[in-house]
Design a protein around this motif. Structure first.
Motif, PDB file in Angstrom:
ATOM      1  N   SER A 295      21.049  59.400  80.985  1.00 49.78           N
ATOM      2  CA  SER A 295      21.962  58.817  80.004  1.00 49.78           C
ATOM      3  C   SER A 295      21.182  57.813  79.173  1.00 49.78           C
ATOM      4  O   SER A 295      19.992  57.596  79.392  1.00 49.78           O
ATOM      5  CB  SER A 295      23.145  58.136  80.712  1.00 49.78           C
ATOM      6  OG  SER A 295      22.675  57.081  81.539  1.00 49.78           O
ATOM      7  N   HIS A 296      21.857  57.187  78.209  1.00 49.71           N
ATOM      8  CA  HIS A 296      21.227  56.170  77.353  1.00 49.71           C
ATOM      9  C   HIS A 296      19.929  56.708  76.744  1.00 49.71           C
ATOM     10  O   HIS A 296      18.894  56.046  76.744  1.00 49.71           O
ATOM     11  CB  HIS A 296      20.934  54.881  78.140  1.00 49.71           C
ATOM     12  CG  HIS A 296      22.150  54.235  78.721  1.00 49.71           C
ATOM     13  ND1 HIS A 296      22.955  53.384  78.005  1.00 49.71           N
ATOM     14  CD2 HIS A 296      22.719  54.354  79.937  1.00 49.71           C
ATOM     15  CE1 HIS A 296      23.962  52.978  78.767  1.00 49.71           C
ATOM     16  NE2 HIS A 296      23.851  53.557  79.945  1.00 49.71           N
ATOM     17  N   VAL A 297      19.992  57.909  76.208  1.00 56.96           N
ATOM     18  CA  VAL A 297      18.816  58.557  75.645  1.00 56.96           C
ATOM     19  C   VAL A 297      18.643  58.095  74.199  1.00 56.96           C
ATOM     20  O   VAL A 297      19.603  58.006  73.443  1.00 56.96           O
ATOM     21  CB  VAL A 297      18.962  60.087  75.700  1.00 56.96           C
ATOM     22  CG1 VAL A 297      17.733  60.778  75.129  1.00 56.96           C
ATOM     23  CG2 VAL A 297      19.215  60.540  77.132  1.00 56.96           C
ATOM     24  N   GLY A 298      17.390  57.802  73.791  1.00 58.48           N
ATOM     25  CA  GLY A 298      17.125  57.383  72.429  1.00 58.48           C
ATOM     26  C   GLY A 298      15.683  57.592  72.054  1.00 58.48           C
ATOM     27  O   GLY A 298      14.839  57.917  72.907  1.00 58.48           O
ATOM     28  N   LEU A 299      15.372  57.371  70.759  1.00 63.62           N
ATOM     29  CA  LEU A 299      14.032  57.676  70.263  1.00 63.62           C
ATOM     30  C   LEU A 299      13.803  56.969  68.943  1.00 63.62           C
ATOM     31  O   LEU A 299      14.728  56.755  68.158  1.00 63.62           O
ATOM     32  CB  LEU A 299      13.917  59.200  70.092  1.00 63.62           C
ATOM     33  CG  LEU A 299      12.656  59.807  69.501  1.00 63.62           C
ATOM     34  CD1 LEU A 299      12.407  61.192  70.125  1.00 63.62           C
ATOM     35  CD2 LEU A 299      12.773  59.964  67.988  1.00 63.62           C
ATOM     36  N   THR A 300      12.538  56.629  68.678  1.00 56.39           N
ATOM     37  CA  THR A 300      12.125  56.179  67.351  1.00 56.39           C
ATOM     38  C   THR A 300      10.706  56.661  67.112  1.00 56.39           C
ATOM     39  O   THR A 300       9.951  56.891  68.066  1.00 56.39           O
ATOM     40  CB  THR A 300      12.203  54.645  67.211  1.00 56.39           C
ATOM     41  OG1 THR A 300      12.100  54.279  65.838  1.00 56.39           O
ATOM     42  CG2 THR A 300      11.108  53.954  68.000  1.00 56.39           C
TER      43      THR A 300
END
Length: 324
Positions: A295-300
Motif C-alpha cells: 500500500s502507500h505506493v508512489g513515485l517521482t
C-alpha cells in the motif's frame, strides 16, 4: 529493475504521502506516523544523503500533525506541507535545519510546489491557496467556488504551475463531481481548458516540460484514465495492460504506479510501468517485493533517476531506478 535502498525502521502506523528530488543525489520522502493509533500523529521526513536514507529531526509541534506533500528547488530549499491543529503546517529546510513558517488560515492543505525560492504555492480544499513571495505567506484566490478543491500541483518549468482537483455540483441524489484544472501564470490563477473529461476529478498532474504534461483522471468508478498535453492538444494515453486486475494510483512524466491483484485474491501487489513512446512496459521489482501485498505506493522521477516507495507488512521500502 528497481534497486532497494535501506531505510530506517519505522512504526507500522506510518503512512507515506509524497516524494521530491533535487537533482540525482538528493531526495525527500514525507508522511505521518501514529496514524489510526491512540498516540498523536507526527510528521515524518526521510532524506536521501547520496548514500543512505535517514529520518530528519523536525521541530516540536503543539498539536498532532500530518504531512501531505513535499517539493524542492535545490538541496538547501525544500518545502513540506500538511496540517496541524486545524491550520496549515509548512516546514522549510535550508540545507541544515527544518523550521516551521506561520501562514494565513486555510481549510485543508493538500499539495505544495515551488517555481523558485521566492515563488512557492500551497493548494487544497476551499477557494483560497497560499503563496510564498520570498518574505511572507499570503492567501490567494485560486478557485471560483468553495465547493471545489485541488489535490495535485506541478511546475512546468516555465515559471508556471498547473493544479487539478474536482468540484461538486447538484444536490442530493443528483449531486456529481466534475474535474477542475487551473494554471498559475506567474501573477494569478486562471481556469485552464483540459481534455474532454467525464465526471470525476483530476487525481494527479506531472510535467516534464511546458509541452509535456501528464494528467490522471479519476472517474466515478475510481478508474484512472491517462492524458498527455503536447503543447497544442490533449491526447488520451492507453492504460497499461496487465494479466490481472490493475488499479492505477498515479502518473508521473513517463511513469505510472499502482497495485494489481489476482482475480481470486485481495492481495495488492505493487506495479510500476514505464512509457516506451508507444505503450507501457512493466518495470521489474526485486523478488521479495514483487509478490508482496503493498500500500502507500508512489513515485517521482528526474528523468535519469526514478525513486519509488511502498509499504508492506514488513515495513517501508524505497527503490531506485537509474535509466540506462
Amino acid at each position: 529493475m528497481f534497486r532497494p535502498e535501506p531505510v530506517p525502521v519505522l512504526p507500522p502506523s506510518t503512512a507515506l504521502a509524497d516524494l521530491a528530488t533535487a537533482g540525482e543525489d538528493h531526495a525527500w520522502l514525507v508522511g505521518t506516523t501514529g496514524v489510526f493509533t491512540s498516540r498523536p500523529s507526527t510528521p515524518l521526513v526521510l532524506r536521501w544523503t547520496g548514500d543512505t536514507w535517514h529520518e530528519e529531526p523536525l521541530p516540536d509541534l503543539p498539536a498532532p500533525a500530518s504531512l501531505a506533500g513535499v517539493t524542492a528547488t535545490a538541496p538547501d530549499d525544500v518545502w513540506a506541507v500538511g496540517n496541524s491543529g486545524g491550520r496549515p503546517l509548512v516546514l522549510h529546510y535550508d540545507g541544515t535545519t527544518w523550521r516551521t513558517l506561520d501562514t494565513p488560515p486555510m481549510t485543508w492543505a493538500k499539495a505544495i510546489a515551488a517555481v523558485g525560492p521566492d515563488d512557492v504555492h500551497v493548494v487544497g480544499a476551499g477557494r483560497d491557496g497560499l503563496h510564498w513571495n520570498g518574505t511572507t505567506w499570503h492567501a490567494r484566490t485560486v478557485l471560483s467556488s468553495a465547493r471545489e478543491n485541488l489535490q495535485t500541483l506541478t511546475p512546468t518549468g516555465d515559471g508556471r504551475l498547473w493544479a487539478g482537483g474536482g468540484g461538486l455540483a447538484g444536490v442530493g441524489a443528483a449531486r456529481y463531481e466534475y474535474p477542475v484544472l487551473v494554471r498559475w501564470d506567474g501573477h494569478t490563477w486562471h481556469d485552464l481548458p483540459g481534455p474532454h473529461l467525464e465526471r470525476g476529478h483530476v487525481a494527479r498532474l506531472a510535467a516534464a516540460a511546458p509541452d509535456d504534461v501528464w494528467l490522471a483522471h479519476a472517474r466515478d468508478t475510481h478508474e484512472l484514465r491517462l492524458h498527455r498535453w503536447t503543447g497544442s492538444a490533449w491526447h488520451e494515453v492507453p492504460s497499461p495492460d496487465a494479466p490481472d486486475r490493475l488499479s492505477l494510483h498515479g502518473v508521473a512524466a513517463g511513469w505510472t504506479w499502482g497495485v494489481r491483484a489476482g482475480h481470486r485474491s485481495f492481495d495488492t501487489r505493487p506495479a510500476f510501468h514505464r512509457w516506451t513512446g508507444a505503450d507501457w512496459a512493466p518495470v521489474p521489482l526485486p523478488d521479495d517485493l514483487a509478490g508482496t501485498s503493498a500500500s502507500h505506493v508512489g513515485l517521482t522521477t528526474t528523468g535519469a533517476t526514478t525513486w519509488a516507495y511502498l509499504k508492506t507488512a514488513v515495513g517501508v521500502h524505497v527503490l531506485r531506478h537509474t535509466a540506462p
